[in-house]
Scaffold this motif. Sequence first.
Motif, PDB file in Angstrom:
ATOM      1  N   TRP A 271       0.833  -1.200   0.000  1.00  0.00           N
ATOM      2  CA  TRP A 271       0.000   0.000   0.000  1.00  0.00           C
ATOM      3  C   TRP A 271       0.869   1.252   0.000  1.00  0.00           C
ATOM      4  O   TRP A 271       0.355   2.358  -0.142  1.00  0.00           O
ATOM      5  CB  TRP A 271      -0.899   0.006   1.229  1.00  0.00           C
ATOM      6  CG  TRP A 271      -2.044  -0.940   1.107  1.00  0.00           C
ATOM      7  CD1 TRP A 271      -2.047  -2.254   1.404  1.00  0.00           C
ATOM      8  CD2 TRP A 271      -3.355  -0.632   0.632  1.00  0.00           C
ATOM      9  NE1 TRP A 271      -3.273  -2.800   1.165  1.00  0.00           N
ATOM     10  CE2 TRP A 271      -4.107  -1.821   0.693  1.00  0.00           C
ATOM     11  CE3 TRP A 271      -3.970   0.519   0.180  1.00  0.00           C
ATOM     12  CZ2 TRP A 271      -5.429  -1.875   0.294  1.00  0.00           C
ATOM     13  CZ3 TRP A 271      -5.294   0.466  -0.198  1.00  0.00           C
ATOM     14  CH2 TRP A 271      -6.004  -0.711  -0.143  1.00  0.00           C
ATOM     15  N   GLY A 272       2.149   1.102   0.226  1.00  0.00           N
ATOM     16  CA  GLY A 272       3.034   2.259   0.262  1.00  0.00           C
ATOM     17  C   GLY A 272       2.775   3.076   1.518  1.00  0.00           C
ATOM     18  O   GLY A 272       2.737   2.554   2.610  1.00  0.00           O
ATOM     19  N   ALA A 273       2.581   4.381   1.345  1.00  0.00           N
ATOM     20  CA  ALA A 273       2.356   5.263   2.486  1.00  0.00           C
ATOM     21  C   ALA A 273       0.896   5.270   2.934  1.00  0.00           C
ATOM     22  O   ALA A 273       0.568   5.801   3.990  1.00  0.00           O
ATOM     23  CB  ALA A 273       2.789   6.673   2.133  1.00  0.00           C
ATOM     24  N   ILE A 274       0.009   4.690   2.139  1.00  0.00           N
ATOM     25  CA  ILE A 274      -1.419   4.697   2.457  1.00  0.00           C
ATOM     26  C   ILE A 274      -1.728   3.583   3.446  1.00  0.00           C
ATOM     27  O   ILE A 274      -1.292   2.453   3.284  1.00  0.00           O
ATOM     28  CB  ILE A 274      -2.261   4.497   1.184  1.00  0.00           C
ATOM     29  CG1 ILE A 274      -1.984   5.620   0.201  1.00  0.00           C
ATOM     30  CG2 ILE A 274      -3.732   4.423   1.513  1.00  0.00           C
ATOM     31  CD1 ILE A 274      -2.604   5.396  -1.144  1.00  0.00           C
TER      32      ILE A 274
ATOM     33  N   PRO B 108      -4.570   1.200   4.835  1.00  0.00           N
ATOM     34  CA  PRO B 108      -5.873   0.739   4.353  1.00  0.00           C
ATOM     35  C   PRO B 108      -6.945   0.636   5.427  1.00  0.00           C
ATOM     36  O   PRO B 108      -7.898  -0.099   5.275  1.00  0.00           O
ATOM     37  CB  PRO B 108      -5.544  -0.643   3.786  1.00  0.00           C
ATOM     38  CG  PRO B 108      -4.404  -1.106   4.588  1.00  0.00           C
ATOM     39  CD  PRO B 108      -3.603   0.115   4.920  1.00  0.00           C
ATOM     40  N   VAL B 109      -6.825   1.394   6.502  1.00  0.00           N
ATOM     41  CA  VAL B 109      -7.800   1.370   7.580  1.00  0.00           C
ATOM     42  C   VAL B 109      -8.848   2.448   7.302  1.00  0.00           C
ATOM     43  O   VAL B 109      -8.512   3.565   6.926  1.00  0.00           O
ATOM     44  CB  VAL B 109      -7.107   1.645   8.936  1.00  0.00           C
ATOM     45  CG1 VAL B 109      -8.111   1.669  10.064  1.00  0.00           C
ATOM     46  CG2 VAL B 109      -6.044   0.619   9.187  1.00  0.00           C
ATOM     47  N   THR B 110     -10.101   2.101   7.496  1.00  0.00           N
ATOM     48  CA  THR B 110     -11.169   3.075   7.303  1.00  0.00           C
ATOM     49  C   THR B 110     -11.040   4.158   8.359  1.00  0.00           C
ATOM     50  O   THR B 110     -10.947   3.866   9.543  1.00  0.00           O
ATOM     51  CB  THR B 110     -12.549   2.409   7.423  1.00  0.00           C
ATOM     52  OG1 THR B 110     -12.600   1.336   6.498  1.00  0.00           O
ATOM     53  CG2 THR B 110     -13.650   3.389   7.142  1.00  0.00           C
ATOM     54  N   ARG B 111     -11.018   5.397   7.914  1.00  0.00           N
ATOM     55  CA  ARG B 111     -10.881   6.509   8.853  1.00  0.00           C
ATOM     56  C   ARG B 111     -12.127   7.373   8.810  1.00  0.00           C
ATOM     57  O   ARG B 111     -12.733   7.546   7.763  1.00  0.00           O
ATOM     58  CB  ARG B 111      -9.655   7.341   8.496  1.00  0.00           C
ATOM     59  CG  ARG B 111      -8.363   6.608   8.763  1.00  0.00           C
ATOM     60  CD  ARG B 111      -7.207   7.357   8.215  1.00  0.00           C
ATOM     61  NE  ARG B 111      -7.188   7.126   6.770  1.00  0.00           N
ATOM     62  CZ  ARG B 111      -6.288   7.612   5.934  1.00  0.00           C
ATOM     63  NH1 ARG B 111      -5.345   8.377   6.377  1.00  0.00           N
ATOM     64  NH2 ARG B 111      -6.335   7.349   4.656  1.00  0.00           N
ATOM     65  N   LYS B 112     -12.486   7.925   9.946  1.00  0.00           N
ATOM     66  CA  LYS B 112     -13.634   8.822  10.002  1.00  0.00           C
ATOM     67  C   LYS B 112     -13.287   9.976  10.935  1.00  0.00           C
ATOM     68  O   LYS B 112     -12.452   9.826  11.829  1.00  0.00           O
ATOM     69  CB  LYS B 112     -14.880   8.091  10.490  1.00  0.00           C
ATOM     70  CG  LYS B 112     -14.769   7.522  11.878  1.00  0.00           C
ATOM     71  CD  LYS B 112     -16.057   6.861  12.306  1.00  0.00           C
ATOM     72  CE  LYS B 112     -15.960   6.428  13.749  1.00  0.00           C
ATOM     73  NZ  LYS B 112     -17.209   5.942  14.262  1.00  0.00           N
ATOM     74  N   PRO B 113     -13.924  11.136  10.752  1.00  0.00           N
ATOM     75  CA  PRO B 113     -13.626  12.265  11.642  1.00  0.00           C
ATOM     76  C   PRO B 113     -14.088  11.959  13.058  1.00  0.00           C
ATOM     77  O   PRO B 113     -15.070  11.249  13.264  1.00  0.00           O
ATOM     78  CB  PRO B 113     -14.413  13.424  11.039  1.00  0.00           C
ATOM     79  CG  PRO B 113     -15.468  12.804  10.214  1.00  0.00           C
ATOM     80  CD  PRO B 113     -14.923  11.481   9.749  1.00  0.00           C
ATOM     81  N   GLU B 114     -13.342  12.485  14.036  1.00  0.00           N
ATOM     82  CA  GLU B 114     -13.720  12.214  15.415  1.00  0.00           C
ATOM     83  C   GLU B 114     -14.979  13.006  15.774  1.00  0.00           C
ATOM     84  O   GLU B 114     -15.232  14.082  15.238  1.00  0.00           O
ATOM     85  CB  GLU B 114     -12.572  12.507  16.362  1.00  0.00           C
ATOM     86  CG  GLU B 114     -12.296  13.956  16.656  1.00  0.00           C
ATOM     87  CD  GLU B 114     -11.187  14.120  17.684  1.00  0.00           C
ATOM     88  OE1 GLU B 114     -11.284  15.077  18.482  1.00  0.00           O
ATOM     89  OE2 GLU B 114     -10.251  13.325  17.677  1.00  0.00           O
TER      90      GLU B 114
END
Length: 64
Positions: A26-29, A31-37
């Motif tokens: 994935w390189g620098a990415i 792959p975890v789903t992120r959401k705003p706190e």
Amino acid sequence: MEKFIPYEKCSKKQKRALDAKRRGTWGAIKPVTRKPENSKAYHRKRAQDWRREIPDPVPFFVCT
């Protein structure tokens, strides 16, 4: 030269090795789903910020 063996006939160990070999990075990415706190959630650090907002009392002398 290696003999060709179909993927379906490979052993579990060989399949894992082939999969690992084909798998990219994935390189620098991440792959975890992120959401705003949650902005309405309670934060201990933010709750203590009021202390920093109040300026320190400045010492002064009263001359009479």
